[in-house]
Design a protein around this motif. Structure first.
Motif, PDB file in Angstrom:
ATOM      1  N   ARG A   1      13.738  -3.885   1.578  1.00 20.71           N
ATOM      2  CA  ARG A   1      12.392  -4.417   1.805  1.00 20.71           C
ATOM      3  C   ARG A   1      11.966  -4.147   3.243  1.00 20.71           C
ATOM      4  O   ARG A   1      12.740  -4.301   4.192  1.00 20.71           O
TER       5      ARG A   1
ATOM      6  N   ALA B   1      10.345  -4.736   6.795  1.00 21.23           N
ATOM      7  CA  ALA B   1      10.344  -5.921   7.644  1.00 21.23           C
ATOM      8  C   ALA B   1       8.941  -6.488   7.826  1.00 21.23           C
ATOM      9  O   ALA B   1       8.779  -7.664   8.143  1.00 21.23           O
ATOM     10  N   SER B   2       7.920  -5.648   7.603  1.00 22.61           N
ATOM     11  CA  SER B   2       6.552  -6.116   7.819  1.00 22.61           C
ATOM     12  C   SER B   2       5.574  -5.222   7.096  1.00 22.61           C
ATOM     13  O   SER B   2       5.915  -4.125   6.635  1.00 22.61           O
TER      14      SER B   2
ATOM     15  N   TYR C   1      -2.472  -6.584  12.676  1.00 18.75           N
ATOM     16  CA  TYR C   1      -1.421  -7.588  12.875  1.00 18.75           C
ATOM     17  C   TYR C   1      -0.312  -7.322  11.864  1.00 18.75           C
ATOM     18  O   TYR C   1      -0.591  -7.117  10.674  1.00 18.75           O
ATOM     19  N   GLU C   2       0.931  -7.329  12.344  1.00 21.76           N
ATOM     20  CA  GLU C   2       2.076  -7.106  11.474  1.00 21.76           C
ATOM     21  C   GLU C   2       2.555  -8.445  10.899  1.00 21.76           C
ATOM     22  O   GLU C   2       3.026  -9.317  11.646  1.00 21.76           O
ATOM     23  N   VAL C   3       2.426  -8.602   9.603  1.00 25.01           N
ATOM     24  CA  VAL C   3       2.924  -9.793   8.922  1.00 25.01           C
ATOM     25  C   VAL C   3       4.406  -9.588   8.646  1.00 25.01           C
ATOM     26  O   VAL C   3       4.793  -8.621   7.978  1.00 25.01           O
ATOM     27  N   GLN C   4       5.225 -10.468   9.156  1.00 28.75           N
ATOM     28  CA  GLN C   4       6.674 -10.357   8.971  1.00 28.75           C
ATOM     29  C   GLN C   4       7.055 -10.886   7.587  1.00 28.75           C
ATOM     30  O   GLN C   4       6.747 -12.025   7.236  1.00 28.75           O
ATOM     31  N   THR C   5       7.711 -10.047   6.809  1.00 32.07           N
ATOM     32  CA  THR C   5       8.089 -10.486   5.468  1.00 32.07           C
ATOM     33  C   THR C   5       9.100 -11.626   5.516  1.00 32.07           C
ATOM     34  O   THR C   5       9.219 -12.401   4.565  1.00 32.07           O
ATOM     35  N   ALA C   6       9.825 -11.764   6.634  1.00 33.67           N
ATOM     36  CA  ALA C   6      10.758 -12.880   6.773  1.00 33.67           C
ATOM     37  C   ALA C   6      10.037 -14.221   6.835  1.00 33.67           C
ATOM     38  O   ALA C   6      10.653 -15.272   6.599  1.00 33.67           O
ATOM     39  N   ASP C   7       8.741 -14.195   7.145  1.00 36.07           N
ATOM     40  CA  ASP C   7       7.958 -15.432   7.183  1.00 36.07           C
ATOM     41  C   ASP C   7       7.462 -15.847   5.803  1.00 36.07           C
ATOM     42  O   ASP C   7       6.828 -16.901   5.671  1.00 36.07           O
TER      43      ASP C   7
ATOM     44  N   THR D   1       0.721  -0.086   5.070  1.00 37.84           N
ATOM     45  CA  THR D   1       2.182  -0.109   5.088  1.00 37.84           C
ATOM     46  C   THR D   1       2.683   0.976   6.029  1.00 37.84           C
ATOM     47  O   THR D   1       2.009   1.981   6.263  1.00 37.84           O
ATOM     48  N   ASN D   2       3.876   0.783   6.535  1.00 39.69           N
ATOM     49  CA  ASN D   2       4.419   1.658   7.561  1.00 39.69           C
ATOM     50  C   ASN D   2       5.373   2.690   6.977  1.00 39.69           C
ATOM     51  O   ASN D   2       6.138   2.373   6.062  1.00 39.69           O
TER      52      ASN D   2
END
Length: 593
Positions: free
Chosen positions: A418, A420-421, A444-450, A494-495
């Motif tokens: 997955r 990371a963001s 803004y990079e949304v962190q998937t860990a959040d 997406t990156n």
């Protein structure tokens, strides 16, 4: 048809005792669901190789002339027969938000292969246009006639989806059993009938107030029906949304919908929605109405009649989604990555297995579910909005994201961990490139860990925390300021080489603080006795006696629209009586010079 300029109220007015109450409107009621403007028409000079946003023209309409307000500020529409059009048969130009979606047909050849009823729930989930309640919206056209204009009218059309219909078509080699249902709705703007009713577009222009560039705004509610002024300007007919003008394909593979203006419904396994908006010169045999349509247009926009003043943008499952980049959201590659689809079987196998953008199933809308296909390339999608409709202070704005994680796509071409963001992007138009100022992209990079797979999480990010760079649609950067934000795009990116993204999004919203509630002197969202105390203590310095009247007239109002119990008249009289001597004493105590 109401030829009146629309005024957007700052607040909604409650009809009880004159109380001004702010009421949060329903989902998506302040989103601009459809627009066609100079940025869409003229955007061919930004990023190298960029060819615009899905704009089109037909029957010789010329929109290549640069507007007087810059290449992106407006566009010029010319239906002159000298440009190749036939004035008797009309011409037009518009924007198609369904382009670059995973259409289950070849738009060039018009062939549809092997469509079965079981495929309907997953076909084209990203390409059905914007779904909304038309009763809450109006069409606004901001225009000015040019000296050579001869046309008394123009028409605005929407091509819409109406779902899928199953029909047995055995004996037609190469075609499946599904037909698309759709229609075109048309509103006429400007016309004077035999009884002298209505106005021509020139008469309306002459009679109404102009903006600083010399444009006027003409509008009509969508709920007026698919008509205009007079019976000759009412039209609902077959759509050309699905066929790129191929009449044979039109007849074999599409049918006309039921004729209702029902952009907010879900029927026949798919959502209804506006997929295409365009302006057209008169299509008629009446020579008294035909003439050269030569006008400048700032924008053709569907806007809410009663907007929520705190909501300036929203992306959700009902939005008219367009792809901004191809992979990893495009299925137009073979599963082995060898390039374009070369046969129907491989195309539909990819669609069935990957289905990267989901927002409905056969039962209705779901949340917006994002699945990347690979992590080798930058990918993105979003919605285009009208930058001139509303300008807001980005320093005061908050971006709210409500989302959760979902399992990664097991059929992804490039399997991996997955990411990371993923990025949330908002684009600001600061100029029209003609004076050296263009636009900026804020990210803004949304962190998937959040986020969690177990429950939805709501994130609130100040727009001031976003990073900025030059927007790739423009030759020049913006002004670097947030205080005059002209939103023209919001979406997801997406990156590359970062991993796969699997996320379910309920919504992404851009919110402003609630407008001040009259009489709410302590700012707690309710006008009550505590505000009287604040007024009393600040009388003569921060407040005046007239502020007491504001508090009295709005007592009981709240920001959420639920009024508390109003004071008894005797109570109000006692407060007023107490205020009178106090006010007098405060006035006498103030220095006179």
């Amino acid at each position: 048809m109401n030829f009146t300029r629309s005024v957007r109220p700052a607040i909604l007015l409650c009809g009880v005792a004159g109380l001004a109450l702010f009421v949060r409107t329903a989902q998506a009621d302040s989103v601009v669901p459809a627009t066609f403007n100079g940025l869409i028409v003229n955007n061919t000079t930004g990023q190298p190789g960029w060819g615009g946003f899905g704009d089109f023209s037909y029957n010789g309409a010329d929109t290549t002339q640069v507007s007087s307000v810059g290449p992106y500020g407006a566009f010029v529409y010319d239906s002159d027969a000298a440009s190749g059009g036939d004035l008797m048969n009309g011409s037009g130009a518009g924007y198609n938000s369904a382009l670059n979606s995973e259409s289950p047909f070849d738009q060039l050849t018009g062939h549809v292969f092997d469509i079965k009823a079981d495929d309907f729930p997953i076909l084209d989930r990203a390409g059905f246009g914007h779904n909304f309640n038309p009763d809450n919206y109006e069409i606004q056209v901001v225009y000015r006639p040019l000296p050579t204009n001869e046309a008394p009218v123009f028409n605005i059309q929407f091509d819409t989806h109406d779902g899928f219909v199953v029909e047995d078509r055995d004996g037609l080699p190469g075609f499946g059993e599904g037909k698309r249902s759709g229609e075109q709705h048309q509103w006429g703007f400007g016309y004077t009938d035999d009884q002298g009713n209505g106005m021509t577009i020139q008469e309306f222009y002459d009679a109404n107030q102009k903006d600083s560039d010399g444009f006027v705004t003409i509008s009509t509610p969508l709920s007026d029906g698919a008509g205009g002024v007079g019976p000759d300007w009412t039209f609902t007919g077959p759509t050309f949304l699905f066929n790129s003008g191929d009449q044979t394909f039109q007849g074999l593979n599409t049918i006309q919908g039921e004729g209702a203006i029902d952009f907010g419904t879900f029927e026949d396994l798919a959502p209804n929605g506006i997929g295409q908006v365009h302006i057209q010169s008169a299509f008629t045999d009446d020579e008294s109405i035909v003439g050269r349509l030569h006008i400048e247009v700032k924008r053709i926009t569907v806007v809410p009649i009663n907007p929520d003043p705190t909501l300036v943008g929203r992306l959700d499952a009902m939005s008219g989604i367009s792809r901004r980049f191809g992979t990893p959201f495009s299925t137009q590659t073979n599963p082995d990555g060898s390039g374009a689809i070369d046969n129907a079987d491989s195309e539909f196998r990819v669609i069935r297995e990957l289905d990267q953008l989901q927002r409905f199933d056969q039962n209705g809308f779901t949340n917006l579910i994002i699945q990347t296909d690979d992590d080798d390339e930058t990918g993105g999608f979003g919605i285009w909005q009208e930058p001139g409709y509303q300008v807001f202070d980005g320093n005061e704005a908050t971006v709210e994201i409500r989302a959760k994680l979902v399992p990664l796509n097991p059929n992804a071409q490039e399997a991996g961990d997955r990411a990371a963001s993923f990025g949330v992007v908002l684009n600001d138009m600061d100029g029209d490139d003609s004076a050296g100022v263009g636009g900026e992209e804020y990210r803004y990079e949304v962190q998937t860990a959040d986020l969690s797979e177990d429950a939805f999480t709501t994130l609130q990010i100040p727009l001031a925390d976003f990073t900025s760079q030059q927007a790739f649609e423009f030759v020049n950067p913006g002004d670097g300021l947030l205080d005059d934000f002209n939103l023209y795009y919001m979406g997801i990116v997406t990156n590359p080489d970062a991993g796969l993204v699997g996320v379910e999004i309920e919504y992404i919203e851009i919110r402003l603080p609630s407008p001040a509630l009259p009489g709410d002197f302590n700012g707690d969202g309710t006008v009550d006795a505590a505000d009287y105390t604040v007024w009393r203590d600040g009388l003569g310095s921060e407040f005046t006696a007239s502020d007491y009247e504001v508090w009295r007239d709005n007592y009981g109002a709240s920001q959420g629209g639920v009024a508390s119990a109003a004071p008894e008249p005797a109570c109000v009289w006692l407060l007023a009586a107490a205020a009178g001597p106090l006010a007098a004493r405060r006035r006498r105590a103030r220095p006179c010079c």
